[in-house]
Design an enzyme around this catalytic site. Sequence first.
Site, PDB file in Angstrom:
ATOM      1  N   CYS A 174      78.119  59.361  71.404  1.00 50.16           N
ATOM      2  CA  CYS A 174      78.409  57.974  71.775  1.00 50.16           C
ATOM      3  C   CYS A 174      79.161  57.178  70.722  1.00 50.16           C
ATOM      4  O   CYS A 174      79.774  56.163  71.050  1.00 50.16           O
ATOM      5  CB  CYS A 174      77.108  57.260  72.129  1.00 50.16           C
ATOM      6  SG  CYS A 174      76.269  57.941  73.580  1.00 50.16           S
ATOM      7  N   ASN A 215      76.023  54.186  80.902  1.00 51.03           N
ATOM      8  CA  ASN A 215      76.383  54.606  79.543  1.00 51.03           C
ATOM      9  C   ASN A 215      77.329  55.802  79.643  1.00 51.03           C
ATOM     10  O   ASN A 215      76.904  56.904  79.983  1.00 51.03           O
ATOM     11  CB  ASN A 215      75.105  54.963  78.776  1.00 51.03           C
ATOM     12  CG  ASN A 215      75.372  55.476  77.370  1.00 51.03           C
ATOM     13  OD1 ASN A 215      76.495  55.833  77.016  1.00 51.03           O
ATOM     14  ND2 ASN A 215      74.328  55.543  76.559  1.00 51.03           N
ATOM     15  N   HIS A 222      78.412  49.182  72.018  1.00 46.77           N
ATOM     16  CA  HIS A 222      78.198  50.319  72.906  1.00 46.77           C
ATOM     17  C   HIS A 222      76.994  50.048  73.805  1.00 46.77           C
ATOM     18  O   HIS A 222      75.887  49.824  73.312  1.00 46.77           O
ATOM     19  CB  HIS A 222      77.958  51.587  72.080  1.00 46.77           C
ATOM     20  CG  HIS A 222      77.451  52.743  72.889  1.00 46.77           C
ATOM     21  ND1 HIS A 222      78.088  53.195  74.025  1.00 46.77           N
ATOM     22  CD2 HIS A 222      76.356  53.537  72.731  1.00 46.77           C
ATOM     23  CE1 HIS A 222      77.416  54.214  74.527  1.00 46.77           C
ATOM     24  NE2 HIS A 222      76.364  54.439  73.768  1.00 46.77           N
TER      25      HIS A 222
END
Length: 412
Positions: free
Chosen positions: A164, A355, A322
């Site tokens: 990520c 996500n 994020h």
Amino acid sequence: MALVNHRENVKGRAQILAIGTANPKNCFRQVDYPDYYFRVTKSDHLIDLKAKFKRMCEKSMIEKRYMHVNEEILEQNPSMNHGGEKMVSSLDVRLDMEIMEIPKLAAEAATKAMDEWGQPKSRITHLVFHSTLGTVMPGVDYELIKLLGLNPSVKRFMLYHLGCYGGGTVLRLAKDLAENNPGSRVLVLCCEMMPSGFHGPPSLQHAHLDILTGHAIFGDGAGAVIVGCVDPSGGTNGVVERGVRRYEQPLFEIHSAYQTVLPDSKDAVGGRLREAGLIYYLSKRLSNDVSGKIDECCLAEAFSAAIKDNFEDWNSLFWIVHPAGRPILDKLDAKLGLNKEKLRASRNVLRDYGNMWSSSVLFVLDEMRKGSIAQRKTTTGEGFEWGVLLGFGPGVTVETVVLRSVPTAKLK
């Protein structure tokens, strides 16, 4: 806050000149996903586990996600359906799917970015690409040269397995390339697609329930940006001559970029590629590790280089975080004392896409820009001049990118 005046050096600063995003065509409504997931994996008999998964989805703040893997693919590849102790060897099937589909989705996002940029593709000098999965030689970077019709002498950088935080990594690398290669234009891409991460649910007796958490929040997506150093004396009014935009239009300036490993956090998140696919681990302590350490370990260091005196008011920045999940965003809000609307862009992306690993921050960047224009804010940073982009993932590794917005009045 007292900021270092660097307007005289702005010609040397890397800028984001265009943004493009793309998703697979399969859209899944979060409210329907538990029934779908347990049906296609033939797991409806796991009543208690299904109820637990429904609660996860309800609390996720997600309304919809996009994923390549659908019911038809699972019917054709039953080895992908097994979960827990019943997982079987299926890595070849998963990797073949990713190797085929990741370049296509990445090319779609790149095409949108280049269309917005409005310049001849021959001006692209560098290509930076990241994907957590889909490892192959030659890589996706090679395939993109062909799919996009880029010059075969474009200098390529291929990154795999970052997870990520990769969206911040590619921006940091692109900044160095743009600022140290005069006249360069860097096409930057992240594409995440999760066939390797799809598994059936484990049984309640099985200890590893992290897979279930991932299935409640993860989605597929690709983000692209073009980075370069634009001479402000050339103007940014977007004049078009013979189908080619004469002047480029910067959206954000990449002021500085840093990478940090949070102490004592290695086991908070990670993954291993096994014969059964990607097995990932998501500790409950992840949200505490990120929210509890990110200001001291990352933000203070990053902004000490741009700000002369001590800085405490994080609400004077715009935030591109994020969207790892609702708990992390909530705890980051609380820890830093952010106003409710500060993480609006991140929450909107989480709501609409889930996500998407490294691609997520590029979607948030696009949401920040578009939302600022739609709300008639004075800058691309919701009316604020300075902002920060945060990407975090395995390690826990954090990428902190200090950004400077541009006046929306310059965007035509």
